[in-house]
Design an enzyme around this catalytic site. Sequence first.
Site, mmCIF file in Angstrom:
data_model
loop_
_atom_site.group_PDB
_atom_site.id
_atom_site.type_symbol
_atom_site.label_atom_id
_atom_site.label_comp_id
_atom_site.label_asym_id
_atom_site.label_seq_id
_atom_site.Cartn_x
_atom_site.Cartn_y
_atom_site.Cartn_z
ATOM 1 N N PRO A 149 5.643 -0.575 0.922
ATOM 2 C CA PRO A 149 6.185 -0.480 -0.440
ATOM 3 C C PRO A 149 5.398 -1.331 -1.427
ATOM 4 C CG PRO A 149 7.408 -2.113 0.769
ATOM 5 C CD PRO A 149 6.346 -1.598 1.713
ATOM 6 N N TRP A 150 5.766 -1.209 -2.706
ATOM 7 C CA TRP A 150 5.064 -1.942 -3.746
ATOM 8 C C TRP A 150 5.677 -3.302 -4.045
ATOM 9 C CZ3 TRP A 150 9.008 -2.558 -7.050
ATOM 10 C CH2 TRP A 150 9.900 -1.501 -7.261
ATOM 11 N N LYS A 174 -0.749 3.696 4.750
ATOM 12 C CA LYS A 174 -0.824 4.114 3.350
ATOM 13 C C LYS A 174 -0.026 3.140 2.493
ATOM 14 C CE LYS A 174 1.634 6.743 0.757
ATOM 15 N NZ LYS A 174 1.485 5.981 -0.527
ATOM 16 N N PRO A 175 -0.714 2.336 1.671
ATOM 17 C CA PRO A 175 0.014 1.450 0.759
ATOM 18 C C PRO A 175 0.593 2.247 -0.402
ATOM 19 C CG PRO A 175 -2.346 1.262 0.373
ATOM 20 C CD PRO A 175 -2.174 2.202 1.545
ATOM 21 N N ALA A 176 1.533 1.648 -1.120
ATOM 22 C CA ALA A 176 2.064 2.278 -2.326
ATOM 23 C C ALA A 176 0.933 2.495 -3.322
ATOM 24 C CB ALA A 176 3.150 1.408 -2.944
ATOM 25 N N GLU A 177 0.994 3.590 -4.051
ATOM 26 C CA GLU A 177 -0.109 3.949 -4.940
ATOM 27 C C GLU A 177 -0.333 2.936 -6.054
ATOM 28 O OE1 GLU A 177 3.546 6.375 -6.256
ATOM 29 O OE2 GLU A 177 2.577 5.796 -4.363
ATOM 30 N N SER A 227 12.757 3.367 0.290
ATOM 31 C CA SER A 227 14.120 3.704 -0.119
ATOM 32 C C SER A 227 14.843 4.502 0.964
ATOM 33 C CB SER A 227 14.088 4.519 -1.414
ATOM 34 O OG SER A 227 13.579 5.823 -1.165
ATOM 35 N N THR A 230 13.805 8.210 0.807
ATOM 36 C CA THR A 230 12.513 8.450 1.434
ATOM 37 C C THR A 230 12.641 8.386 2.953
ATOM 38 O OG1 THR A 230 11.371 7.501 -0.470
ATOM 39 C CG2 THR A 230 10.107 7.693 1.555
ATOM 40 N N GLU A 248 12.728 0.701 7.636
ATOM 41 C CA GLU A 248 13.351 -0.442 6.967
ATOM 42 C C GLU A 248 13.665 0.024 5.558
ATOM 43 O OE1 GLU A 248 12.558 -5.022 5.468
ATOM 44 O OE2 GLU A 248 10.894 -3.782 6.151
ATOM 45 N N CYS A 282 15.124 -5.820 -1.070
ATOM 46 C CA CYS A 282 16.291 -5.198 -0.448
ATOM 47 C C CYS A 282 17.344 -6.228 -0.054
ATOM 48 C CB CYS A 282 15.882 -4.358 0.755
ATOM 49 S SG CYS A 282 15.150 -5.304 2.098
ATOM 50 N N GLU A 378 21.322 0.913 -5.236
ATOM 51 C CA GLU A 378 20.420 -0.234 -5.328
ATOM 52 C C GLU A 378 19.731 -0.214 -6.691
ATOM 53 O OE1 GLU A 378 17.324 -2.379 -2.255
ATOM 54 O OE2 GLU A 378 17.402 -0.189 -2.309
#
Length: 469
Positions: A149-150, A174-177, A227, A230, A248, A282, A378
């Site tokens: 996530p970012w 793959k990291p968050a864009e 999320s 997702t 997670e 989170c 959230e």
Amino acid sequence: MRTLENFIDGAFRPALDGETEAVLNPATGEEIAQAPLSGAADIDTAVAAARRAFDSWSQTTPAARAEALLAIAGAIEEHGEELAREEAINAGKPLAAVLGDEIAVMADNLRFFAGAARCMEGRAAGEYMEGHTSIIRREPVGVIGQVTPWNYPLLMAVWKIGPALATGNTIVLKPAETTPVTTLRLAELAAEWLPAGVLNVVCGHGEPAGQALVEHPDVDMVSLTGSVDTGKRIAAAAAATLKRVHLELGGKAPVIVFDDVELDSALETIAGTGYYNAGQDCTAATRVLASAKVYDDVVAGLASQAAGFVLGDTLSPETTLGPLNSERQRSRVEGLLERRPENAELVTGGREPEGPGFFLEPAVVAGLAQDDEMIQREIFGPVITVQRFTDEAQAIAWGNGTPTGWRPRSGRAMSGARCGSPRRCASAACGSTTTSHWSARCPTAASSSRATARTCRCTRSRTTPSSST
């Protein structure tokens, strides 16, 4: 301004179609890099590299894998200031928070899994069928697809690669864009001790890059931090090829404030943990349930605490609250504030300050009902909500009464706590056995080291006496 490239098979390379997109500093809105917009073909290339590397990496000794993890941990410490600065600029975190709270944790986490690599749990062999010896053998799962996530780009990448590498797996991450910078730098540092193809990083969006990774037939397991929605999509997609899944997901942690609390200390703690990382966590303490006797004092006290945070340049030592990660995320949080019901009062904050960046003043919202959107969803922003409860039973029921609630863990709350469903407990381990979060996930959750090691049950013919080993 830099041009970033994917890290595949031990080398940097651009996306196959050559497309890129801007990476922004959320504190200024300025472009800091161009990142590759990868697609299915790039994922294919990375997975093929990971599959080739798996044949040899999976056969390395635990000692060799531990050595590599220890070396990467040392490199993180050696380059800690550089990594923290990059994280502050790309992820919008105050530099002091990254340096003080994250760098040492990353190194320690990798060192933990370096030790775990050499002492994976085992079970005794036995003769459960006449003439045969049954054993349980731990084997790597294979190629692990990881999506980070970012909100904690580098920390979450470390939490994911540690257990996977320790147990002999290879990785396509793959990291968050919006936050690829430090993950690519981590891959570059790790390459000195990892064979080509063991750790690959591919940039891009969830569609098409993330989807291609999740659905790829040569990926054996998918690990996501993200999320709940997702997570549901990834679990459904992974089912088609019977991939293992490690999730997670989001949380909605309650903080229950009783009459006998030491209020000043409690308010400082709640504000510090609720607004930390601009509430993009989170486990953020953003949902407060206050006893009727102290409710007004809690609301007023939190509003006072919110006024004390300093917004600004994430590299400045004076800054205590960074921006939201993107304009999109700020708009999402503002939408929740704008849709609040008539019974809810915006006590303070929630406005965009003057100047650049994606900042939002820390907010306190009071008077919310249990079924209001801001309680059930959230928020993931610098917004603390306060509810008034009448007795302990109601507090416990409300605390557990959200789709992604958390189990109270201490004091009087323990008597009424319950685990709930795996969904309520985020359905997966936190990604690290060294986490210090005071909220507790489901006690049945597996540790990451177990989640990335496959149990192979074999029955072999016995040709030696049963007393032999």
